[in-house]
Design a protein around this motif. Sequence first.
Motif, short mmCIF file in Angstrom:
data_model
loop_
_atom_site.label_atom_id
_atom_site.label_comp_id
_atom_site.label_asym_id
_atom_site.label_seq_id
_atom_site.Cartn_x
_atom_site.Cartn_y
_atom_site.Cartn_z
N VAL A 183 0.84 -1.19 0.00
CA VAL A 183 0.00 0.00 0.00
C VAL A 183 0.88 1.25 0.00
O VAL A 183 1.87 1.32 0.74
N LEU A 184 0.53 2.21 -0.84
CA LEU A 184 1.26 3.48 -0.93
C LEU A 184 0.55 4.54 -0.09
O LEU A 184 -0.67 4.69 -0.17
N PRO A 185 1.30 5.32 0.69
CA PRO A 185 0.68 6.39 1.48
C PRO A 185 0.47 7.65 0.64
O PRO A 185 1.06 8.71 0.87
N VAL A 186 -0.38 7.55 -0.39
CA VAL A 186 -0.65 8.67 -1.29
C VAL A 186 -2.16 8.84 -1.46
O VAL A 186 -2.93 7.92 -1.20
N LYS A 187 -2.54 10.03 -1.94
CA LYS A 187 -3.93 10.31 -2.24
C LYS A 187 -4.18 10.44 -3.74
O LYS A 187 -5.33 10.59 -4.17
N SER A 236 4.92 10.46 -7.67
CA SER A 236 4.48 11.81 -7.27
C SER A 236 3.00 11.78 -6.89
O SER A 236 2.20 11.05 -7.46
N ASP A 237 2.68 12.60 -5.88
CA ASP A 237 1.32 12.69 -5.35
C ASP A 237 0.92 14.16 -5.34
O ASP A 237 1.15 14.87 -4.37
N PRO A 238 0.33 14.64 -6.45
CA PRO A 238 0.00 16.07 -6.52
C PRO A 238 -1.00 16.52 -5.47
O PRO A 238 -0.94 17.66 -5.00
N ILE A 267 6.45 13.43 -2.88
CA ILE A 267 6.99 12.33 -3.67
C ILE A 267 7.32 11.20 -2.70
O ILE A 267 8.02 11.41 -1.70
N VAL A 268 6.79 10.02 -2.97
CA VAL A 268 7.06 8.85 -2.14
C VAL A 268 8.12 8.00 -2.85
O VAL A 268 8.00 7.72 -4.04
N THR A 317 3.85 16.79 -10.22
CA THR A 317 3.32 15.82 -11.18
C THR A 317 4.46 15.11 -11.89
O THR A 317 4.93 14.08 -11.44
N GLY A 318 4.93 15.67 -13.03
CA GLY A 318 5.90 14.98 -13.87
C GLY A 318 7.22 14.70 -13.17
O GLY A 318 7.74 15.53 -12.41
#
Length: 654
Positions: free
Chosen positions: A36-40, A57-59, A64-65, A84-85
Amino acid sequence: MRRRSISSATALAVALSSVALVGGVAGQAVADSAKVLPVKSVGDMVVDGVHQRVYVSDPTSGQIVVTDYTGAVKATLTGMPGVTGLVLSADSGQLYAAVKGDDRIVAVDTQTAAPVQSYPLGEDAPIDLEVVDGRIWFSSGNGLGSLDVTGAEPVVHHAEGGDASLYGSSLLAADPAVPGVLVAGNAGDLAVFDVTADGATVRAKGRMDTGVKQIDLTPDGKQVLTSWADGGGYGIGAYAATDLAQQTSYPIDAYPNAVRVAPDGSVAGGSFSWYEPDVHIHRPGDPVPTREYDFPNTGNSSGADTLVDGALAWAPDASRVFAVSVNTYDTYTLRALTDPTKELPTLKVSAPAKSDRAKKLTVTGKLTSKTALPAGTALTVTRTDLESPKGKALAAVRTKADGTFSFTDTPPAGGKVTYKVSFAGDATHAAGSGSDAVEVSRKATSLTLNNNGKLYPYGKDVTFTAHLGSTYKNRTVAIYVDPFGPDKPKKLVKKAKVNSKGNLSAVVDMTRDTQVTAVFDGDARNAPKTVKSTGFAKARISMSVAKYYKTGKIGSTKYYYFRKNTDPVFTTTMNYYTGRQQYFELQVYYQGHWYDSGAEYFALATNGRSAVTLEAPGESGIRARVRSSYINGDSGDTVNSTTRGGWKYFLFTN
């Protein structure tokens, strides 16, 4: 183009972003993994093969994870609004991140996973990034631009007009093996640019589907691939890089939403699909997938997890494809898919359903794959049985020209015998295996258990003895006790080898009806056996009498004497069980016979007592008797056997 210099004094970004480091470089994984990634959200992802790191990347969270190849988080870089990019430098020493919310590009040292420089872009909010010949190209709302960090001072080039300015907010693509070429796609427009000079000169212009989520350039520079084929139908679109003429696509049976090309030219296509495979691997130019991966369902709907748009990335050595999936709980998972360029063979094994022990049997099978394997392909065989629970290697077998194989074996042990056939894999095929099981005959086992159907007084210690007849090796018997009633579960009371006479005993306290079970698990030549014996236990019942003035005998029977106006009290004590009632009976003596005068159920208190008061008759000479009983079923439960209490005799006098 206008040119502007950026002072190196403003380049340090250590104070602009925070980093949480979690560990060092890990070894390569050897199997598919998921964490599981801790991102939204997911804006982009790249893979650093030198340090074996994945950057996501998690905008939404502005972070950045950084994970290792298994998905374990190693660092989190925060303070990057709208990031983002992502793109790596040619030597993987630097990661460049498009921080849209701050109009800047941030450089991260991949050795330490820490931000080291920040490059403001003025009014340009970067979205996507690519590196071409050392320069960092970016797309923004103002069009295309580049950042040159090779000189003494970093320099930003902005597009002010022409074709380059039409590709604001574009998807970008490039390949390290193709110098001077940048591909941009935006709102259905697709273009190939020559970026050998400071500017961006159009080589070819064309159209693509407006639903495209990702584009890429093949390492031979001949094709541009898009995550949706133009002109109808699902698939990965392919266009000639020279003129963007549409070429044969890679079909996909769902909604395409990602495409990435490996350094060896292998194509990974992604699709949004609840009920079909999510990642599709193709050899260059081959419309039939070499391998497909289907995500599991970790959410709460009928459909499986889905691929996030554009969330695909190759490991540089093509040993893995990384993908990010999301479920109905908005939980994001990084998935490392191993051996993606290798075909996944199918190995079917067929054994007879039943066979006699020590008799020869034949096992057959077939090894198939998208690309046929040669005749004589070696397969290993393992037999697992009660004598060899960890498996015993048998003679290897080789396939025929059509992939079929067969071998014979004489199973020495009875019971379930499993034959596993394995293919080790080769340069283009992943390892695979198949198995089938045979039920091999065993001798019937003699096992008995005494005391079945016997009735015992409450609380009696009863010895139950299991007797085991002759067996091959196993002499162990287990005895289980299961008292009636759901509040006392079945439990193991003894497990041991039987004695020299074949007996094993256990003592049971008979406070309830009880089922006793003896179990022999079997061995290589004797079949398992289970026997049961049910012992029955009476309820414990006693009755006390109150308010009498004396006792005496009429004949040989004891009587309690009451005054004719005194109400007798009879208190029953019984072993308690939830909801239990005593059955209270009254009989009256008349002209030499006892006659029923009334019966009723009375509830027991939790201490097992129940007091019944009889109304005094007001006249003398009446003889009567009462008793209390437990009636299985009618007394409110079934955990004891029906038990009748003794009669209590009494007489009313003046």
